[in-house]
Design a protein around this motif. Structure first.
Motif, mmCIF file in Angstrom:
data_model
loop_
_atom_site.group_PDB
_atom_site.id
_atom_site.type_symbol
_atom_site.label_atom_id
_atom_site.label_comp_id
_atom_site.label_asym_id
_atom_site.label_seq_id
_atom_site.Cartn_x
_atom_site.Cartn_y
_atom_site.Cartn_z
ATOM 1 N N ALA A 14 44.168 45.681 35.484
ATOM 2 C CA ALA A 14 43.354 44.751 36.254
ATOM 3 C C ALA A 14 42.650 45.186 37.405
ATOM 4 O O ALA A 14 41.288 44.994 37.429
ATOM 5 C CB ALA A 14 44.318 43.405 36.739
ATOM 6 N N PRO A 15 43.260 45.773 38.274
ATOM 7 C CA PRO A 15 42.302 46.364 39.439
ATOM 8 C C PRO A 15 41.126 47.427 39.123
ATOM 9 O O PRO A 15 39.972 47.312 39.864
ATOM 10 C CB PRO A 15 43.323 47.435 40.259
ATOM 11 C CG PRO A 15 44.327 47.842 39.575
ATOM 12 C CD PRO A 15 44.723 46.428 38.302
ATOM 13 N N TYR A 16 41.280 48.037 38.125
ATOM 14 C CA TYR A 16 40.174 49.002 37.505
ATOM 15 C C TYR A 16 39.198 47.889 37.056
ATOM 16 O O TYR A 16 37.832 48.282 37.296
ATOM 17 C CB TYR A 16 40.701 49.977 36.542
ATOM 18 C CG TYR A 16 41.564 50.886 36.999
ATOM 19 C CD1 TYR A 16 41.386 51.763 37.862
ATOM 20 C CD2 TYR A 16 42.907 50.785 36.991
ATOM 21 C CE1 TYR A 16 42.046 52.969 38.390
ATOM 22 C CE2 TYR A 16 43.831 51.688 37.243
ATOM 23 C CZ TYR A 16 43.587 52.542 38.310
ATOM 24 O OH TYR A 16 44.307 53.669 38.565
ATOM 25 N N PHE A 18 38.353 44.932 37.812
ATOM 26 C CA PHE A 18 38.073 44.241 39.096
ATOM 27 C C PHE A 18 36.847 45.071 39.843
ATOM 28 O O PHE A 18 35.967 44.719 40.268
ATOM 29 C CB PHE A 18 38.965 43.855 40.036
ATOM 30 C CG PHE A 18 39.670 42.475 39.597
ATOM 31 C CD1 PHE A 18 38.835 41.066 39.284
ATOM 32 C CD2 PHE A 18 41.115 42.373 39.762
ATOM 33 C CE1 PHE A 18 39.425 40.239 38.947
ATOM 34 C CE2 PHE A 18 41.699 41.269 39.296
ATOM 35 C CZ PHE A 18 40.882 40.188 38.887
ATOM 36 N N LEU A 19 37.371 46.251 39.970
ATOM 37 C CA LEU A 19 36.583 47.345 40.620
ATOM 38 C C LEU A 19 35.260 47.947 39.770
ATOM 39 O O LEU A 19 34.271 48.477 40.358
ATOM 40 C CB LEU A 19 37.305 48.517 41.259
ATOM 41 C CG LEU A 19 38.030 48.127 42.600
ATOM 42 C CD1 LEU A 19 39.284 49.179 42.871
ATOM 43 C CD2 LEU A 19 37.095 48.059 43.595
#
Lengths: 300, 267
Positions: A14-16, A18-19
């Motif tokens: 998820a964080p990848y 989102f970024l």
């Protein structure tokens, strides 16, 4: 546990995701142009298609370019004067609005802050008419009041150019500083004031020994923001004077970059000017970190 | 209250009124000039009629609205997603990302201009709105702002959502975003206004008169000799340019002031 294994995978990815869009834009439109600006600063160019490698020549020329140093001197003078005038003015406004006997606080807060929303170009257009010529409101008021006999050349006399820039910039920015300082004033521990009153401190003593130390972080923050903004000044004088002003008295570093790169067309030399600006702001940031670091040691 | 107290209270209030008068005077003068120009000094809409008829003022207004809204939407979405990732996940590369962001925060954007212009020329984005909207879509400041705000979203709430089978994207949109509502309002307004007032980059990019945004159009008008002579027209144009941003501010002002000051007090 197979279900939770699925969410761990999704949780990890998820964080990848989102970024990813930000990273793609960052690489394309920030990192790449930054590298290109660094490379270009070693070239002489006429528009984006004609580039000749010149090594350090742009930087060598920068060091003895009178216009560049004139722009630097103007920009520094503007910045120092602006910060030195803005802080007391903003603090004065904040102290007034924080005073318990002043009414209609919310209304005044809005009134003083409203000028900050007017963009630099629009401020410049308004002040060009306010300050300009015999017709300008300021000259008319001063002449009607008998303060001056002849109109002051706010926009045409190089001796007044810097004053005109400060007036317009202060009108634009003081309310912004006031908002921050007002919030900071409300955060100062009231017991310190009570203790100072017991010690018999005067109003001035309370200001110097309780208020200013209590809001020093916000003051430093405003010094930094004001200085960085001042070093990047462009639109205000450019539109106010319709260019660099009388005898180039309104020439700033960013204006020189703009004129060199996009009116003359030498993107290479403009890049070198840009890196000089980076150096100026880097020095400022280093000084800032040092002085706030020193403050921290004092507190121990 | 003793007599001295009454006098000083009166003096302070008069001082505030006086200073507010100085602050508002240029704006009041602008409004007066814009509505002036009627016969015998009467109020009139003549200046606005001339502007909308003879100049592409209406188009510039629409252009500015389109560019500013698109930009604000893009930068708020991307900053909120990026800030959420930095606040609520542990992942490889996070430390590096944060160092790069803080470093980029101090970089004066003007140093990018030559490189960016060259890039826009290569990908044929000169004189396009894409050049005004997309490159600025990543805001270092915005990501750090949302990171700071979203740290306060409770981890338990997110874990509970995951237990209930809620996807990561829906946790962001449905749980985290509503909790930082004031920050969304404040940053939307900040982004809208910065795009609304932008001059340097649009001045470099835009060439076609009909594509101008308001600051470019207005700076152009103010240089024309006819407009120097007719100040009422110029002030009417300025008033039209300032009004939409001011209206949005009045709607969102509580969020904005809270958002502005929260960063400084914490930092």
């Amino acid at each position: 546990m197979s279900g939770s294994g699925g969410w761990t995978w999704r949780h990890r990815a998820a964080p990848y995701l989102f970024l990813a869009p930000s990273a793609a834009l960052f690489a394309t439109f920030l990192a790449y142009p930054l590298v290109r600006s660094a490379v270009l600063s070693f070239y002489k160019s006429a528009g984006p298609d004609h580039e000749v490698f010149v090594g350090m020549a742009n930087y060598a020329f920068l060091l003895r370019d009178r216009y560049f140093w004139w722009a630097v001197a103007n920009t520094l003078l503007f910045t120092v004067g602006f910060v030195a005038l803005e802080l007391p003015l903003a603090l004065g406004l904040a102290l007034l609005l924080n005073h318990r006997r002043v009414g209609l606080k919310k209304f005044f807060r809005l009134a003083f802050f409203s000028t900050y929303l007017v963009g630099q170009v629009f401020v410049a257009v308004i002040f060009a008419l306010l300050l300009g010529g015999r017709q300008g409101l300021v000259n008319r008021l001063l002449m009607d009041g008998g303060v001056i006999g002849e109109p002051v050349g706010f926009l045409t006399d190089p001796r007044w150019s810097m004053v005109s820039m400060w007036i317009a910039a202060l009108w634009l920015m003081s309310g912004y500083g006031m908002i921050y300082l007002l919030a900071a004033l409300q955060g100062v521990d009231q017991r310190l004031y009570e203790a100072a009153a017991v010690d018999g401190a005067s109003g001035w003593g309370r200001l110097v020994h309780v208020t200013l130390p209590g809001i020093r972080h916000v003051l430093w923050f405003l010094v930094l923001v004001g200085a960085i903004g001042g070093l990047q000044l462009f639109e205000l004088p450019y539109v106010l004077f319709g260019g660099s002003g009388p005898n180039s008295a309104g020439l700033t570093v960013v204006m020189y970059l703009f004129i060199t790169g996009f009116e003359v067309g030498d993107l290479g030399y403009a890049s070198a000017i840009g890196w000089a600006l980076v150096a100026m702001i880097g020095v400022l940031a280093a000084l800032y970190l040092r002085s706030t670091g020193l403050l921290r040691e004092e507190r121990r | 209250m003793n007599r001295r107290g009454v006098c000083s209270a009166l003096g302070l209030n008069l001082l505030v009124w006086g200073l507010a008068g100085v602050a508002v005077l240029p704006l009041a003068w602008m409004v007066g000039m814009a509505f002036g120009g009627g016969p015998d000094g009467a109020w009139s809409l003549e200046n606005f009629k001339i502007l909308l008829k003879d100049e592409p003022m209406g188009r510039w207004l629409v252009n500015s609205l389109f560019v500013s809204c698109s930009y604000a939407f893009l930068v708020v979405m991307l900053s909120a997603m990026g800030g959420y990732a930095l606040a609520k996940y542990q992942f490889f590369g996070k430390g590096l990302a944060q160092v790069v962001l803080v470093g980029a925060l101090l970089l004066p954007p003007q140093v990018l201009l030559p490189g960016s212009y060259e890039l826009m020329d290569r990908i044929r984005w000169i004189d396009s709105y894409a050049a005004l909207i997309v490159p600025g879509g990543v805001s270092v400041f915005g990501m750090l702002l949302f990171r700071q705000a979203m740290i306060a979203v409770p981890d338990d709430l997110l874990s509970a959502g995951r237990m209930d089978g809620c996807g990561e994207f829906r946790l962001w949109w449905g749980v985290a975003m509503p909790m930082v509502g004031p920050m969304v309002g404040a940053f939307t307004l900040m982004s809208f206004i910065s795009a609304w007032n932008a001059y340097l980059w649009p001045q470099i990019i835009l060439q076609d008169h009909g594509k101008f945004t308001l600051p470019i159009g207005l700076a152009n008008l103010s240089g024309l000799p006819g407009y120097q002579a007719n100040q009422g027209l110029l002030m009417a144009a300025t008033l039209l340019s300032v009004l939409p941003a001011a209206a949005l501010f009045l709607i969102l002002q509580r969020d904005f002031v809270a958002g502005l000051s929260s960063g400084a007090v914490k930092g």
